[in-house]
Design an enzyme around this catalytic site. Structure first.
Site, PDB file in Angstrom:
ATOM      1  CG  LEU A 252    -110.007 -59.643 -55.266  1.00 15.51           C
ATOM      2  CD1 LEU A 252    -110.608 -58.659 -56.261  1.00 15.51           C
ATOM      3  CD2 LEU A 252    -109.904 -59.011 -53.879  1.00 15.51           C
ATOM      4  CB  SER A 253    -106.883 -60.253 -57.506  1.00 17.92           C
ATOM      5  OG  SER A 253    -105.659 -59.831 -58.036  1.00 17.92           O
TER       6      SER A 253
END
Length: 371
Positions: free
Chosen positions: A146-147
């Site tokens: 994520l991210s």
């Protein structure tokens, strides 16, 4: 490019964010690996191995986002719980504050994003140790994040395409999009990235690998104000070039109320998929009301009615793609096939019924895929 004051302000905001699961320490299911190699990136290695893991099992590498810990992300996304159900091992590289004050993987630092160097090599060494220790299948190693962890997932796919069979990037960025902090923030806002051909060339230069290339699953919220949705489009373009695929997808469908696009290779295998979650901000898409891999919501772990963990595992053929019934409903009596995960696919080469077509068009428009 954003100015220095903008960069400092954003970093200050990152420092104020909380871990997505407040009681992560109490629910930590992960163990530590020590002495997995030279560890030039100075990362921590955390793992989950089911007690009855079969021989030659797959391995999933999971990279948390900024301000998060491995245990917190695992509790929210539910990878270790899914590993118990479907028989695979999980590796969680974890960032240290001594490397990055916000616990972000350094996806834009040249020393950390090259093959055989920095954080990328540390993660590769962890993978090798896991395969050796647990007799895992080296042909079924996957990576997701994520991210900043999503951007680092793109780094691992680019620098070690011979190691990973597939990857899943959630709210991340393409490999090589930035090599400085200032440029990183600019790219996150959707500014100044190279075109598809240049991005594809960056991956080709990252190793001497000539193919086949890993498969790719991309997840992005249309309302993400941290990583602009244009980065998902660039990531897809980067890997379309590598797989020699056209701009238009092979098919598009609705899955749990969200649009999914798929690109198949010449043999008919799905090699790229793209989920755009209308109205979702920055985070991992979850469906906590569903059983088996739905996840636990919290900051950056977002209840949007679709369990990305389970769908990603299904794309990698690690789990059944059928969505389990809601806890308040009776179990489903049938399960769709792998190629049509939830609902009947609406192919671009075949006209759809007007009502279904309008629903898909409206969803794609809301996700920024149609004007």
């Amino acid at each position: 490019m954003r100015n220095l004051s903008d960069t400092i302000a954003r970093l200050s905001n990152f420092r104020g964010l909380e871990s997505p699961v407040p009681n992560a320490r109490a629910s930590d299911r992960l163990s530590d690996i020590v002495d997995f190699g030279s560890d030039p990136g100075a990362l921590r290695a955390r793992t989950y191995v089911p007690a009855d893991l079969p021989g030659n099992a797959p391995l999933v590498v999971v990279l948390h986002g900024c301000t998060q810990t491995a245990a917190a992300y695992d509790q929210g996304a539910g990878w270790s719980a899914l590993a118990d159900l479907h028989g695979f091992a999980v590796l969680y590289p974890e960032q240290r504050r001594s490397n990055n004050a916000n616990l972000c993987f350094n996806w834009f630092v040249p020393e950390d994003i090259k093959r055989d160097g920095g954080e990328a090599l540390s993660i590769r060494q962890m993978v090798a140790r896991m395969i050796t220790d647990h007799g895992l299948d080296p042909a079924r190693v996957f990576v997701t994040g994520l991210s900043a962890g999503g951007a680092m997932t793109a780094v691992m796919l680019a620098t070690y395409p011979d190691v990973f069979a597939g990857g899943a990037v959630i709210a991340g960025l393409p490999y090589g999009a930035a090599t400085t902090m200032h440029a990183a923030f600019d790219r996150m806002r959707g500014g100044g990235s190279p075109d598809a051909a240049a991005l594809g060339a960056l991956v080709r230069k990252a190793s001497d690998h000539k193919g086949p290339w890993p498969t790719l699953s991309v997840w992005q919220g249309s309302a993400d104000r941290t990583v602009d949705h244009t980065n998902a489009a660039l990531l897809i373009d980067q890997w379309r070039v590598l797989h020699d695929l056209p701009p238009e997808p092979t098919m598009q469908e609705m899955v749990d109320g969200h649009p999914r696009r798929v690109w198949n290779d010449g043999d008919g295998h799905a090699v790229i998929e793209d989920y755009r979650i209308a109205g979702m901000g920055h985070g991992t898409p979850l469906d906590p009301a569903s059983e088996n891999g739905g996840g636990i919501s919290g900051p950056y772990m977002l209840d949007v009615g679709i369990a990305s963990t389970r769908h990603i595992a299904a794309f990698w053929n690690l789990a059944d793609p059928a969505k389990p019934a809601k806890k308040s409903r009776p179990p489903a009596t049938s399960k769709p096939s792998v190629t049509k995960p939830v609902r009947q696919a609406i192919r671009t080469t075949r006209p759809a019924a007007a009502g279904v077509g309008k629903v898909i068009d409206d969803a794609l428009r809301a996700a920024g895929l149609l004007r």
